[in-house]
Design a protein around this motif. Structure first.
Motif, PDB file in Angstrom:
ATOM      1  N   PRO A 176       0.917  -1.200   0.170  1.00 41.52           N
ATOM      2  CA  PRO A 176      -0.134   0.098  -0.170  1.00 41.52           C
ATOM      3  C   PRO A 176       0.922   1.434  -0.079  1.00 41.52           C
ATOM      4  N   GLU A 177       0.275   2.551  -0.415  1.00 40.08           N
ATOM      5  CA  GLU A 177       0.737   3.642  -0.366  1.00 40.08           C
ATOM      6  C   GLU A 177       1.684   4.096   0.880  1.00 40.08           C
ATOM      7  N   THR A 178       0.883   3.640   1.817  1.00 38.32           N
ATOM      8  CA  THR A 178       1.247   4.149   3.190  1.00 38.32           C
ATOM      9  C   THR A 178       2.684   3.294   3.663  1.00 38.32           C
ATOM     10  N   GLU A 179       3.250   2.451   2.864  1.00 40.37           N
ATOM     11  CA  GLU A 179       4.290   1.749   3.229  1.00 40.37           C
ATOM     12  C   GLU A 179       5.407   1.814   2.258  1.00 40.37           C
ATOM     13  N   ARG A 180       5.319   2.916   1.225  1.00 43.02           N
ATOM     14  CA  ARG A 180       6.179   3.078   0.340  1.00 43.02           C
ATOM     15  C   ARG A 180       7.695   3.161   0.881  1.00 43.02           C
ATOM     16  N   LEU A 181       7.900   3.659   2.052  1.00 38.11           N
ATOM     17  CA  LEU A 181       9.321   3.764   2.643  1.00 38.11           C
ATOM     18  C   LEU A 181      10.185   2.310   2.457  1.00 38.11           C
ATOM     19  N   TYR A 219      13.566   4.421   2.470  1.00 36.19           N
ATOM     20  CA  TYR A 219      13.787   4.927   3.574  1.00 36.19           C
ATOM     21  C   TYR A 219      15.145   5.350   3.843  1.00 36.19           C
ATOM     22  N   MET A 220      16.209   4.794   3.279  1.00 38.82           N
ATOM     23  CA  MET A 220      17.608   5.258   3.286  1.00 38.82           C
ATOM     24  C   MET A 220      17.695   6.505   2.638  1.00 38.82           C
ATOM     25  N   GLN A 221      17.057   6.613   1.523  1.00 37.58           N
ATOM     26  CA  GLN A 221      17.183   8.080   0.721  1.00 37.58           C
ATOM     27  C   GLN A 221      16.368   9.144   1.660  1.00 37.58           C
ATOM     28  N   VAL A 222      15.317   8.874   2.225  1.00 40.71           N
ATOM     29  CA  VAL A 222      14.533   9.709   3.011  1.00 40.71           C
ATOM     30  C   VAL A 222      15.358  10.025   4.083  1.00 40.71           C
ATOM     31  N   ASN A 226      15.776  13.871   3.252  1.00 46.55           N
ATOM     32  CA  ASN A 226      14.731  14.500   4.045  1.00 46.55           C
ATOM     33  C   ASN A 226      15.010  14.826   5.670  1.00 46.55           C
ATOM     34  N   ASN A 227      15.631  13.844   6.237  1.00 46.14           N
ATOM     35  CA  ASN A 227      16.086  14.245   7.703  1.00 46.14           C
ATOM     36  C   ASN A 227      17.478  14.775   7.815  1.00 46.14           C
ATOM     37  N   ILE A 228      18.562  14.160   7.340  1.00 40.47           N
ATOM     38  CA  ILE A 228      19.779  14.767   7.740  1.00 40.47           C
ATOM     39  C   ILE A 228      20.310  16.028   7.015  1.00 40.47           C
ATOM     40  N   GLN A 229      19.776  15.967   5.704  1.00 40.18           N
ATOM     41  CA  GLN A 229      20.138  17.213   4.845  1.00 40.18           C
ATOM     42  C   GLN A 229      19.049  18.211   4.757  1.00 40.18           C
ATOM     43  N   SER A 230      18.080  17.898   5.425  1.00 43.50           N
ATOM     44  CA  SER A 230      16.896  18.858   5.355  1.00 43.50           C
ATOM     45  C   SER A 230      16.311  19.428   3.909  1.00 43.50           C
ATOM     46  N   ARG A 231      16.314  18.386   3.190  1.00 50.17           N
ATOM     47  CA  ARG A 231      15.971  18.483   1.813  1.00 50.17           C
ATOM     48  C   ARG A 231      14.328  17.954   1.413  1.00 50.17           C
ATOM     49  N   ASP A 232      13.457  18.927   0.711  1.00 51.16           N
ATOM     50  CA  ASP A 232      12.258  18.399   0.233  1.00 51.16           C
ATOM     51  C   ASP A 232      12.612  17.435  -0.785  1.00 51.16           C
ATOM     52  N   LEU A 233      11.526  16.439  -0.841  1.00 53.57           N
ATOM     53  CA  LEU A 233      11.270  15.317  -1.758  1.00 53.57           C
ATOM     54  C   LEU A 233      10.127  15.560  -2.722  1.00 53.57           C
ATOM     55  N   TYR A 374      16.146  17.157  16.072  1.00 58.08           N
ATOM     56  CA  TYR A 374      16.954  17.747  14.904  1.00 58.08           C
ATOM     57  C   TYR A 374      18.301  17.974  15.972  1.00 58.08           C
ATOM     58  N   ARG A 375      18.125  18.547  17.092  1.00 56.41           N
ATOM     59  CA  ARG A 375      19.603  18.864  17.902  1.00 56.41           C
ATOM     60  C   ARG A 375      20.419  17.525  17.860  1.00 56.41           C
ATOM     61  N   HIS A 376      19.897  16.336  17.964  1.00 56.35           N
ATOM     62  CA  HIS A 376      20.915  14.992  18.114  1.00 56.35           C
ATOM     63  C   HIS A 376      21.030  14.573  16.958  1.00 56.35           C
ATOM     64  N   GLY A 377      20.537  14.784  15.674  1.00 54.35           N
ATOM     65  CA  GLY A 377      20.671  14.232  14.399  1.00 54.35           C
ATOM     66  C   GLY A 377      19.918  13.246  14.358  1.00 54.35           C
ATOM     67  N   PHE A 378      19.980  12.430  13.208  1.00 49.48           N
ATOM     68  CA  PHE A 378      19.087  11.221  12.843  1.00 49.48           C
ATOM     69  C   PHE A 378      19.879   9.849  12.708  1.00 49.48           C
ATOM     70  N   SER A 379      20.874   9.779  13.329  1.00 55.04           N
ATOM     71  CA  SER A 379      21.740   8.657  13.381  1.00 55.04           C
ATOM     72  C   SER A 379      21.132   7.435  14.159  1.00 55.04           C
ATOM     73  N   ARG A 380      21.278   6.432  13.907  1.00 53.62           N
ATOM     74  CA  ARG A 380      20.731   5.340  14.648  1.00 53.62           C
ATOM     75  C   ARG A 380      21.635   4.972  15.870  1.00 53.62           C
ATOM     76  N   PHE A 381      22.724   5.538  15.959  1.00 51.32           N
ATOM     77  CA  PHE A 381      23.840   5.235  17.034  1.00 51.32           C
ATOM     78  C   PHE A 381      23.885   6.647  17.786  1.00 51.32           C
ATOM     79  N   GLN A 382      22.669   6.745  18.827  1.00 54.39           N
ATOM     80  CA  GLN A 382      23.007   7.704  19.735  1.00 54.39           C
ATOM     81  C   GLN A 382      23.651   7.553  20.867  1.00 54.39           C
TER      82      GLN A 382
END
Length: 640
Positions: A176-181, A219-222, A226-233, A374-382
């Protein structure tokens, strides 16, 4: 029974003779299919040339593919017919006993095989079809029911993404569209082992990198864009038939071993997707319009210009814009509460939200969590401390008994789509006066945007120009000379925000006439490199005013200087104002002090105004001072 030793020998001879007869029959069938291919001129068809990535140039047909494993004929890169015949012969070759290491040509080139099988009607009794388990497994994992073109907006802090980036998303048919990630993306990029911006620019301009295709989860591209570089898709759903989708997947497998010389201005991330779509649907003519330069947004326009190719369009806002959109729903006291939560200055009980109704509690906690992430970034390893702090916010949010539909949603109003902006190239003839002498000017800029251009569809409050050439002819001198050759000119002025830290900065590399020096203009050209950082405040949108201030350093070299060079520092301040939708004003002034080489102090200032007549035509006036030189210029800007 009496032993007869000649019987086994006779059996072996009969078997060998049968095998030779079979080989002879297969050989005859091979030659028959080759004759049919020649008579039908299959090597001259659009389908075959699309599969081989052939383009016609001055010296005939040449494939844009540069890897050694893509061609089966030694002449395959420049001879489509030789490659076709070599491909057919390879399809008739016996299979290797070690299929794990050496795949058969039918498996290595499934798109070629499927097309030739349809055109030459291969008899399975005379040309056995090889089993291709690795390809079939990979194809089943993708299983697209549709394809979307994704455009990631420009990211000025990365030389590889300053113009934006495009890739394809393969939308799995049973998802479904909701799982495109979880869908897979087709990405083309340069294999760049260095992070040095200068090395990247030089090698990227001259094909020093290998461009390769890859398939990665969306999801890796997002996460990256989207998250790390703050770019619209921006997502553009493509309308392709099931047959075209099958050819696309088959050809993607063939691209696994392909290699293209990566050229930053032509054979780049966006251009490479167009021949891929043409191979899927040979009726498309997407790449033919590009010769000198390829800008990602132009490839989006090429796809949109193809009748019936694009369906629905959607936008996925960047994480930064989503954070600011949610904050806009808060009152001033709620903003303060969310800041304390996001900056980890709130006790675990979060007393700042205790007095709010549940809907507002949820909104403030969501905004605080946005700021925290946003302050801590979006890395999995916090860090352990960051993970624990985030867990406390999530637990408190889970304690708020409220229906999700009652929590106000942030106003995710998208900007104008990228294709709605002006064309990326510009020609600007002009007439002006410098030091009381008339001159004619011709400005040629292949890309992309400056402060006086309409920012619709581009990064607001930014300038990005490359290879900007300005030629002039003065009335007192019957000769044409170079006023400027700007190799790269970048300026990014995001307004200061307490939540989002985006510095204002500029960089320039190129050649300019040093007009503050007492030399004839045709003898004043000098190399110049400059860099500056500062701060911007205000609003660059329609009706808004944005001001900025920068501290800068500059190095210049050339015979126009008495010492051959000069180095100095300066301070500049500027203003961007859009009083009306089609009118823009830019003013900038400052002073420079050169302390090494040619020692001098130079005041500088510029005031410019632009008025758009159409999306492709505008009028400009500019008044400039550089030392003792004063200049007025009126020009016509034509975007193409």
């Amino acid at each position: 029974m009496k032993h007869r030793p000649w019987i086994p020998a006779l059996f072996v001879c009969l078997l060998a003779g049968g095998l030779r007869a079979e080989e002879k029959a297969d050989s005859a069938y091979l030659e028959d299919r080759l004759a049919v291919a020649r008579s039908e001129h299959l090597s001259q068809t659009a389908e075959w040339r699309r599969l081989g990535h052939y383009r016609h140039g001055i010296f005939g047909w040449t494939s844009e593919q540069d890897g050694p494993d893509f061609f089966l004929s030694p002449r395959g890169k420049r001879d489509p017919e030789a490659e076709l015949e070599a491909t057919i012969r390879a399809f008739f070759a016996p299979a290797s006993p070690d299929t794990e290491k050496t795949s058969h040509a039918q498996c290595h080139f499934p798109a070629r095989y499927a097309w030739l099988k349809g055109r030459l009607a291969f008899d399975p009794a005379r040309l056995p079809e090889q089993a291709c388990p690795r390809f079939e497994s990979w194809r089943e994992r993708l299983a697209p029911g549709s394809v979307s073109l994704i455009f990631a907006s420009a990211y000025l802090s990365n030389p590889a993404s300053m113009y934006g980036h495009t890739f394809l998303r393969l939308n799995r048919k049973d998802r479904p569209e909701t799982e495109r990630l979880n869908d897979y993306c087709v990405n083309f990029a340069a294999d760049t082992p260095t992070s040095n911006g200068v090395v990247f620019a030089v090698k990227g301009l001259f094909g020093g990198y290998a461009g390769i295709f890859s398939t990665i989860p969306y999801y890796m591209q997002v996460q990256r864009y989207n998250n790390i570089q703050s770019r619209d898709l921006w997502e553009y759903d493509l309308v392709l038939s099931s047959a075209a989708l099958d050819r696309l997947v088959r050809h993607l497998w063939e691209m696994g071993g392909a290699r293209f010389d990566y050229f930053f201005l032509t054979e780049n991330c966006s251009y490479a997707l167009l021949p891929l779509l043409e191979a899927a649907d040979p009726s498309l003519r997407l790449s033919e319009r590009f010769h000198v330069k390829v800008i990602p947004v132009d490839t989006v326009r090429a796809v949109l210009d193809s009748p019936g190719l694009v369906g629905e369009r959607r936008m996925r806002l960047s994480q930064t814009r989503s954070v600011l959109a949610r904050r806009s729903l808060l009152t001033s006291s709620e903003v303060s509460a969310a800041e304390r939560i996001g900056r980890e200055k709130e006790p675990p009980s979060f007393p700042s939200v205790a007095g709010l109704v549940p809907e507002r509690q949820a909104l403030v906690l969501d905004a605080g969590l946005d700021l925290f992430r946003y302050r801590h970034g979006f890395s999995r390893f916090q860090s352990t401390q960051a993970n624990e702090a985030e867990r406390r916010i999530l637990i408190r949010r889970g304690q708020v008994a409220v229906d999700p539909g009652q929590v106000p949603e942030p106003p995710l109003s998208p900007d104008a789509p990228p294709e709605s902006g002006h064309r990326t190239g510009r020609i600007a003839p002009g007439l002006g006066r410098n030091r009381g002498i008339l001159f004619e000017e011709l400005s040629l800029r292949p890309a992309l945007q400056d402060f006086l251009d309409d920012p619709t569809g581009y990064v607001p409050a930014s300038r990005l120009e490359m290879f900007h050439l300005i030629l002039r002819h003065r009335e007192d001198r019957d000769r044409v000379y170079v006023q400027r050759l700007g190799i790269v000119d970048i300026q990014s002025m995001p307004p200061l925000d307490s939540w989002v830290k985006a510095p204002s900065w500029k960089a320039y590399l190129g050649f300019d006439a040093a007009e503050d020096r007492p030399r004839a203009p045709e003898n004043a050209l000098a190399f110049r490199a400059a860099y500056g950082k500062g701060v911007s405040v205000g609003n660059a949108g329609p009706g808004g005013v944005l001001g900025y201030a920068l501290g800068e350093g500059e190095f210049g070299a050339g015979p126009v200087f008495d010492q051959g060079f000069r180095t100095g520092v300066g301070a500049t301040a500027g203003l961007l104002w859009r009083p009306f939708l089609r009118v823009r004003l830019w003013a900038e002034g400052g002073a420079w002090r050169y302390f090494w080489g040619d020692v001098d102090g130079v005041p500088r200032g510029t005031v410019g105004i632009s008025v758009d007549a159409t999306n492709r035509l505008g009028f400009r006036a500019r008044f400039r001072r550089d030392g003792e030189a004063r200049e007025t210029l009126f020009s016509l800007a034509w975007f193409l």
